[in-house]
Design a protein around this motif. Structure first.
Motif, PDB file in Angstrom:
ATOM      1  N   ALA A 444       0.824  -1.316   0.079  1.00 36.07           N
ATOM      2  CA  ALA A 444       0.179  -0.009   0.077  1.00 36.07           C
ATOM      3  C   ALA A 444       0.858   1.134  -0.020  1.00 36.07           C
ATOM      4  CB  ALA A 444      -0.821  -0.207   1.341  1.00 36.07           C
ATOM      5  N   ALA A 445       2.031   1.268   0.857  1.00 34.86           N
ATOM      6  CA  ALA A 445       2.780   2.202   0.884  1.00 34.86           C
ATOM      7  C   ALA A 445       3.561   2.595  -0.457  1.00 34.86           C
ATOM      8  CB  ALA A 445       3.882   1.990   1.839  1.00 34.86           C
ATOM      9  N   ALA A 446       3.942   1.263  -1.113  1.00 37.46           N
ATOM     10  CA  ALA A 446       4.551   1.550  -2.632  1.00 37.46           C
ATOM     11  C   ALA A 446       3.445   2.303  -3.300  1.00 37.46           C
ATOM     12  CB  ALA A 446       4.862   0.279  -2.946  1.00 37.46           C
ATOM     13  N   VAL A 447       2.124   1.911  -3.731  1.00 34.97           N
ATOM     14  CA  VAL A 447       1.195   2.342  -4.505  1.00 34.97           C
ATOM     15  C   VAL A 447       0.922   3.891  -4.023  1.00 34.97           C
ATOM     16  CG1 VAL A 447      -1.261   2.272  -5.246  1.00 34.97           C
ATOM     17  CG2 VAL A 447       0.072   0.350  -4.687  1.00 34.97           C
ATOM     18  N   GLU A 448       0.869   4.212  -2.904  1.00 38.31           N
ATOM     19  CA  GLU A 448       0.817   5.517  -2.483  1.00 38.31           C
ATOM     20  C   GLU A 448       1.778   6.652  -2.956  1.00 38.31           C
ATOM     21  OE1 GLU A 448      -1.266   6.587   1.272  1.00 38.31           O
ATOM     22  OE2 GLU A 448       0.941   6.698   2.010  1.00 38.31           O
ATOM     23  N   ALA A 449       3.103   5.794  -2.763  1.00 37.47           N
ATOM     24  CA  ALA A 449       4.404   6.720  -3.008  1.00 37.47           C
ATOM     25  C   ALA A 449       4.806   6.831  -4.481  1.00 37.47           C
ATOM     26  CB  ALA A 449       5.394   6.205  -2.224  1.00 37.47           C
ATOM     27  N   ASP A 450       3.984   6.026  -5.360  1.00 37.83           N
ATOM     28  CA  ASP A 450       4.300   6.010  -6.854  1.00 37.83           C
ATOM     29  C   ASP A 450       5.542   5.353  -6.846  1.00 37.83           C
ATOM     30  OD1 ASP A 450       1.945   7.087  -7.720  1.00 37.83           O
ATOM     31  OD2 ASP A 450       2.798   9.180  -7.129  1.00 37.83           O
ATOM     32  N   ALA A 451       5.682   4.305  -6.425  1.00 36.49           N
ATOM     33  CA  ALA A 451       7.074   3.501  -6.204  1.00 36.49           C
ATOM     34  C   ALA A 451       6.583   2.076  -7.042  1.00 36.49           C
ATOM     35  CB  ALA A 451       7.537   3.110  -4.860  1.00 36.49           C
ATOM     36  N   PRO A 452       6.960   2.230  -8.222  1.00 43.60           N
ATOM     37  CA  PRO A 452       6.505   0.921  -8.892  1.00 43.60           C
ATOM     38  C   PRO A 452       7.670  -0.151  -9.085  1.00 43.60           C
ATOM     39  CG  PRO A 452       7.221   2.588 -10.548  1.00 43.60           C
ATOM     40  CD  PRO A 452       7.128   3.116  -9.307  1.00 43.60           C
ATOM     41  N   VAL A 453       7.795  -0.940  -8.092  1.00 38.95           N
ATOM     42  CA  VAL A 453       8.662  -1.989  -7.740  1.00 38.95           C
ATOM     43  C   VAL A 453       8.222  -3.126  -8.544  1.00 38.95           C
ATOM     44  CG1 VAL A 453       9.810  -0.801  -5.645  1.00 38.95           C
ATOM     45  CG2 VAL A 453       8.073  -2.750  -5.411  1.00 38.95           C
ATOM     46  N   ILE A 454       9.222  -3.901  -8.912  1.00 40.07           N
ATOM     47  CA  ILE A 454       8.815  -5.316  -9.378  1.00 40.07           C
ATOM     48  C   ILE A 454       9.132  -6.483  -8.208  1.00 40.07           C
ATOM     49  CG2 ILE A 454       9.270  -7.126 -10.996  1.00 40.07           C
ATOM     50  CD1 ILE A 454      10.174  -4.824 -13.016  1.00 40.07           C
ATOM     51  N   VAL A 455       8.024  -7.096  -7.846  1.00 38.59           N
ATOM     52  CA  VAL A 455       8.242  -8.056  -6.505  1.00 38.59           C
ATOM     53  C   VAL A 455       8.253  -9.503  -7.227  1.00 38.59           C
ATOM     54  CG1 VAL A 455       7.431  -8.994  -4.511  1.00 38.59           C
ATOM     55  CG2 VAL A 455       7.184  -6.416  -5.004  1.00 38.59           C
ATOM     56  N   LEU A 456       9.559 -10.212  -7.112  1.00 39.35           N
ATOM     57  CA  LEU A 456       9.466 -11.477  -7.805  1.00 39.35           C
ATOM     58  C   LEU A 456       9.488 -12.459  -6.371  1.00 39.35           C
ATOM     59  CD1 LEU A 456      10.043 -12.241 -10.762  1.00 39.35           C
ATOM     60  CD2 LEU A 456      12.518 -12.654  -9.885  1.00 39.35           C
ATOM     61  N   LEU A 457       8.139 -12.903  -6.507  1.00 42.65           N
ATOM     62  CA  LEU A 457       7.789 -13.774  -5.255  1.00 42.65           C
ATOM     63  C   LEU A 457       8.146 -15.351  -5.383  1.00 42.65           C
ATOM     64  CD1 LEU A 457       6.451 -14.420  -2.637  1.00 42.65           C
ATOM     65  CD2 LEU A 457       4.250 -13.985  -3.750  1.00 42.65           C
ATOM     66  N   TRP A 458       9.041 -15.607  -4.867  1.00 46.13           N
ATOM     67  CA  TRP A 458       9.544 -17.061  -4.699  1.00 46.13           C
ATOM     68  C   TRP A 458       8.571 -17.922  -3.934  1.00 46.13           C
ATOM     69  CZ3 TRP A 458      12.442 -19.831  -8.151  1.00 46.13           C
ATOM     70  CH2 TRP A 458      12.760 -21.055  -7.773  1.00 46.13           C
ATOM     71  N   ASN A 459       7.634 -18.772  -4.223  1.00 46.11           N
ATOM     72  CA  ASN A 459       6.750 -19.079  -3.301  1.00 46.11           C
ATOM     73  C   ASN A 459       6.754 -20.866  -3.083  1.00 46.11           C
ATOM     74  OD1 ASN A 459       4.350 -20.342  -2.128  1.00 46.11           O
ATOM     75  ND2 ASN A 459       2.662 -18.871  -2.922  1.00 46.11           N
ATOM     76  N   ASN A 460       7.228 -21.142  -1.857  1.00 43.33           N
ATOM     77  CA  ASN A 460       7.540 -22.665  -1.856  1.00 43.33           C
ATOM     78  C   ASN A 460       6.501 -22.983  -0.773  1.00 43.33           C
ATOM     79  OD1 ASN A 460       8.706 -21.578   0.464  1.00 43.33           O
ATOM     80  ND2 ASN A 460      10.876 -22.038  -0.190  1.00 43.33           N
ATOM     81  N   LEU A 461       5.487 -22.110  -0.618  1.00 35.62           N
ATOM     82  CA  LEU A 461       4.342 -22.769   0.398  1.00 35.62           C
ATOM     83  C   LEU A 461       4.906 -22.859   2.071  1.00 35.62           C
ATOM     84  CD1 LEU A 461       2.415 -25.100  -2.101  1.00 35.62           C
ATOM     85  CD2 LEU A 461       2.135 -22.555  -1.797  1.00 35.62           C
ATOM     86  N   GLY A 462       5.555 -22.068   2.499  1.00 35.82           N
ATOM     87  CA  GLY A 462       6.003 -22.255   3.709  1.00 35.82           C
ATOM     88  C   GLY A 462       7.310 -21.586   4.009  1.00 35.82           C
ATOM     89  N   TYR A 463       8.049 -21.964   4.938  1.00 34.60           N
ATOM     90  CA  TYR A 463       9.493 -21.510   5.302  1.00 34.60           C
ATOM     91  C   TYR A 463      10.164 -22.920   4.714  1.00 34.60           C
ATOM     92  CZ  TYR A 463       7.533 -18.021   8.255  1.00 34.60           C
ATOM     93  OH  TYR A 463       6.771 -16.998   9.148  1.00 34.60           O
ATOM     94  N   GLY A 464      10.475 -22.762   3.477  1.00 31.16           N
ATOM     95  CA  GLY A 464      10.975 -23.909   2.862  1.00 31.16           C
ATOM     96  C   GLY A 464      12.309 -24.259   3.010  1.00 31.16           C
ATOM     97  N   GLU A 465      13.335 -23.231   3.229  1.00 31.62           N
ATOM     98  CA  GLU A 465      14.676 -23.444   3.592  1.00 31.62           C
ATOM     99  C   GLU A 465      14.791 -24.109   4.813  1.00 31.62           C
ATOM    100  OE1 GLU A 465      17.230 -22.967   1.132  1.00 31.62           O
ATOM    101  OE2 GLU A 465      15.340 -23.037   0.149  1.00 31.62           O
ATOM    102  N   ILE A 466      13.865 -23.485   5.880  1.00 32.52           N
ATOM    103  CA  ILE A 466      14.095 -23.928   7.257  1.00 32.52           C
ATOM    104  C   ILE A 466      13.755 -25.326   7.285  1.00 32.52           C
ATOM    105  CG2 ILE A 466      13.615 -23.538   9.621  1.00 32.52           C
ATOM    106  CD1 ILE A 466      15.459 -21.366   8.715  1.00 32.52           C
ATOM    107  N   LYS A 467      12.581 -25.547   6.552  1.00 35.15           N
ATOM    108  CA  LYS A 467      12.074 -27.015   6.561  1.00 35.15           C
ATOM    109  C   LYS A 467      13.322 -27.973   5.875  1.00 35.15           C
ATOM    110  CE  LYS A 467       8.303 -29.729   4.875  1.00 35.15           C
ATOM    111  NZ  LYS A 467       6.904 -29.794   4.131  1.00 35.15           N
TER     112      LYS A 467
END
Length: 533
Positions: A444-467
Motif C-alpha cells: 500500500a505504501a508503494a502504491v501511495e508513493a508511486d514506487a513501481p517496484v517489481i516483486v519477484l515472489l518465490w513461493n514454496n508454500l512455507g518456510y521452505g529453507e528452514i524445512k
C-alpha cells in the motif's frame, strides 16, 4: 516563533535530506509542522519496521543517510530490528524520535508510550544515541550525526527529543550545522609497509567488502595492477563489474575460492569485516588466511577482528587504494591472475547445485531484459543462490538481508526505499512467501508513493529453507508448513498488478510489462514449477 521541531527540518534540508520515512503519531506531529516549508517529501510506511527498511534501501543505493521520524515507545521497539540490520551492514540511518517530557523521563509513571530508557534500547544498534535536552544542542548533535555518516564507519544514529523540547522556542539557535570532517586518509608508513609486501607477492588475492562500494574505479585499478583474483562480499557486488576476468564473485565460502586464498602469498582485505555471513556461510570455519594479511578499514577496531592484520591501515578505502597505486613499485608482470581466477570460476560452474539451474536462467533473463536493475532481497532461495550466481554490472545494485543481522521482511520495503531514491532505475525485490508476509502491507505504501517496484515472489508454500534444514538433521518439521494466502488476490486488492509466471517466456513478458508500469507488480514463481527445475 520558530520551534525546535521546525528548526530540525530546516537543518535536515540544509544537510541534503530530501526524504523522510515516518508514521505520524500524537508524540511526533510537531515534527511535521515545518515540513511544508521545505522540499523534503514524507513517505508513510505501514509499520515502523517498514520505515527503517525503506530508509536502509534508500541509503544503500545513494550512500546518503535514510531518515526516519518515529514515535515514542512502540515506534522505537518496532524500528529496532531495521536498525539492527543497518548496524550490521554499516548503513547510514538517522532515526529521530520523540520521547516523553523531560520532567517525566525515567520516573515510570505510566505515561503514554513510556519506556524506562529508549537510549538503552537503541544502544546496541547505533553509533550513538542522544537525548536532546534543549533546542540549543540541536545543530551540534545533528553535526555529530552527519560526521558519523560522512567521516566514519556509517551506522544508525538515534536522536530523541522530549515533547516539551520539540515545541520549545528555537529562534535564538544558530540555524546551521558545523563543518563536517573529511574521511581519514592512510598513514604513509602503513602504505609503505603494504607496498613492500605487495611488491614481492606473486600470488596475491584481493578481498573487497561493502566499505569499497564507493571506490570501484580504484578497486579495479588496484586489482589489475596487482593482477590479483578478487572476491567481493555481497554488499560489494559490482565493484568489479560483471565479466571482469579477475572476478571470483561472492564465493569465499566455497572450496575453490578458499583454496586460492589459502595458497596466496599476500591477501589484501579492503572494507570488509571478514565475517561469517560472507566468508563462512557453510558454518564450518574453513576460511583461512595463511599468509601476510593487509587490511584497510575506516574503523580501527575492525582491523584485527576475525583475522588479525599484519599491516593495518585505518583509512577511507578509496584514498588508501589511491595511495597504494601511487606508491606501489613497478611489479614484474606475472600474468596469471586472470588464469587463476578463470580456473576457479570453471570449477564453480561445474559444482552449482542442480536445483539452481532454473534460478540461474531466471537471473540471466532478468539481466537481459533489465540490465541496469537494482536487486533487493530478503532471506529466500533466490537470494541464497543469487549471492553466488549473480554478477552486478555496478556497485549498489545487489543487496539483501541474508548478511549480518539476517532479518526477514526486509526485501519489499527496502526495495521501495531504493526505488524512491533511484526512480529512473528498475528495482526488483526478491522475496519468499514467508518473508513477504512480514511486511506485505507495505505494498500500500508503494502504491501511495508511486514506487513501481517489481516483486519477484518465490513461493514454496512455507518456510521452505528452514524445512530443508530440519529434514537434513532429522528434526521434526514443526512451524514451517504455514498457511499460504492467495498473494495474487491480496496484491490486486492493494492496487498492484499481480500474476503467476507459467514459463520463462511468460516471465519475460511479465517483466517487460512491469518495467513500464506505474504501479508495483508482483510476479509469483512457484518453486516446484516445471520450468524452474
Amino acid at each position: 516563533m520558530l520551534t525546535c521541531g521546525e528548526l530540525l527540518v530546516q537543518l535536515l534540508e540544509d544537510a541534503g535530506v530530501d526524504t523522510v520515512f515516518g508514521i505520524p503519531g500524537v508524540h511526533t506531529v510537531e515534527l511535521y509542522r515545518g515540513l511544508p516549508a521545505t522540499n523534503i517529501r514524507h513517505i508513510t510506511p505501514r509499520h515502523e519496521q517498514g520505515a527503517g527498511f525503506m530508509a536502509d534501501g534508500y541509503a544503500r543505493v545513494t550512500g546518503q543517510p535514510g531518515v526516519c521520524f518515529i514515535i515514542t515507545g512502540p515506534g522505537m521497539t518496532n524500528i529496532a530490528t531495521a536498525m539492527g540490520q543497518a548496524y550490521a551492514d554499516s548503513v547510514p540511518m538517522l532515526v529521530i524520535s520523540s520521547v516523553n517530557n523531560s520532567s517525566e523521563l525515567g520516573l515510570g509513571n505510566g505515561h503514554l508510550h513510556e519506556l524506562p530508557n529508549q537510549r538503552n534500547l537503541t544502544s546496541g544498534v547505533t553509533a550513538f544515541s542522544h537525548t536532546l535536552m534543549t533546542p540549543d544542542e540541536l545543530p551540534a548533535v545533528l553535526t555529530r550525526a552527519f560526521a558519523v555518516f560522512s567521516g566514519a564507519r556509517p551506522r544508525p544514529v538515534h536522536i530523541e527529543i522530549p515533547l516539551n523540547v520539540i515545541t520549545a522556542a528555537a529562534d535564538h539557535v544558530r540555524p546551521t550545522l558545523g563543518a563536517l570532517p573529511s574521511r581519514p586518509g592512510p598513514s604513509p608508513a602503513a602504505i609503505a609497509a603494504a607496498c613492500s609486501l605487495l611488491h614481492e607477492a606473486r600470488q596475491p588475492v584481493l578481498l573487497l567488502g561493502g566499505g569499497a562500494a564507493h571506490a570501484s574505479t580504484e578497486a579495479v585499478a588496484l586489482a589489475e595492477a596487482l593482477d590479483a583474483p578478487t572476491a567481493m562480499t555481497i554488499n560489494a557486488k559490482g565493484v568489479l563489474p560483471k565479466g571482469h576476468p579477475l572476478s571470483l564473485g561472492s564465493n569465499q565460502s566455497l572450496p575453490a575460492v578458499r583454496k586460492l586464498v589459502a595458497d596466496a602469498d599476500v591477501v589484501i582485505a579492503i572494507g570488509t569485516e571478514l565475517g561469517e555471513t560472507d566468508y563462512d556461510v557453510t558454518f564450518d570455519s574453513g576460511f583461512r588466511v595463511e599468509c601476510p594479511l593487509i587490511r584497510i578499514d575506516i574503523d580501527a577496531q575492525q582491523l584485527n577482528r576475525n583475522f588479525p592484520a599484519d599491516v593495518a591501515i585505518v583509512s577511507d578505502s578509496a584514498m588508501a587504494m589511491q595511495a597504494l597505486l601511487a606508491n606501489l613499485p613497478q611489479r614484474k608482470s606475472v600474468g596469471d591472475g586472470a588464469k587463476r581466477a578463470a580456473a576457479v570460476r570453471q570449477t564453480l560452474d561445474a559444482q552449482w547445485p542442480a536445483k539452481w539451474t532454473g534460478q540461474r536462467r531466471m537471473f540471466e533473463l532478468l539481466q537481459n531484459v533489465l540490465p541496469d536493475a537494482i536487486f533487493v532481497g530478503d532471506s529466500t532461495q533466490t537470494v541464497y543462490s543469487g549471492n553466488h550466481l549473480f554478477e552486478a554490472s555496478q556497485p549498489r545494485s545487489w543487496f539483501n538481508a541474508s548478511t549480518g543481522y539476517g532479518t526477514l521482511g526486509y526485501g519489499l520495503p527496502a526495495a521501495i526505499g531504493a526505488k524512491l531514491a533511484q526512480p529512473d532505475r528498475q528495482v526488483i525485490a526478491l522475496v519468499g512467501d514467508g518473508g513477504l508476509q512480514f511486511t506485505l502491507t507495505e505494498l500500500a505504501a508503494a502504491v501511495e508513493a508511486d514506487a513501481p517496484v517489481i516483486v519477484l515472489l518465490w513461493n514454496n508454500l512455507g518456510y521452505g529453507e528452514i524445512k530443508r534444514y530440519m529434514l537434513e538433521r532429522d528434526l521434526p518439521t514443526i512451524g514451517v508448513d504455514i498457511y499460504t494466502p492467495d498473494f495474487i488476490t491480496i496484491a490486486r486488492g492493494f492496487g498492484c498488478h499481480a500474476e503467476s509466471a507459467t514459463s520463462f517466456e511468460h516471465l519475460r513478458e511479465l517483466v517487460e510489462t512491469a518495467s513500464t508500469a506505474n504501479r508495483p507488480t508482483i510476479i509469483e514463481l512457484f518453486e516446484d514449477a516445471d520450468f524452474l527445475q
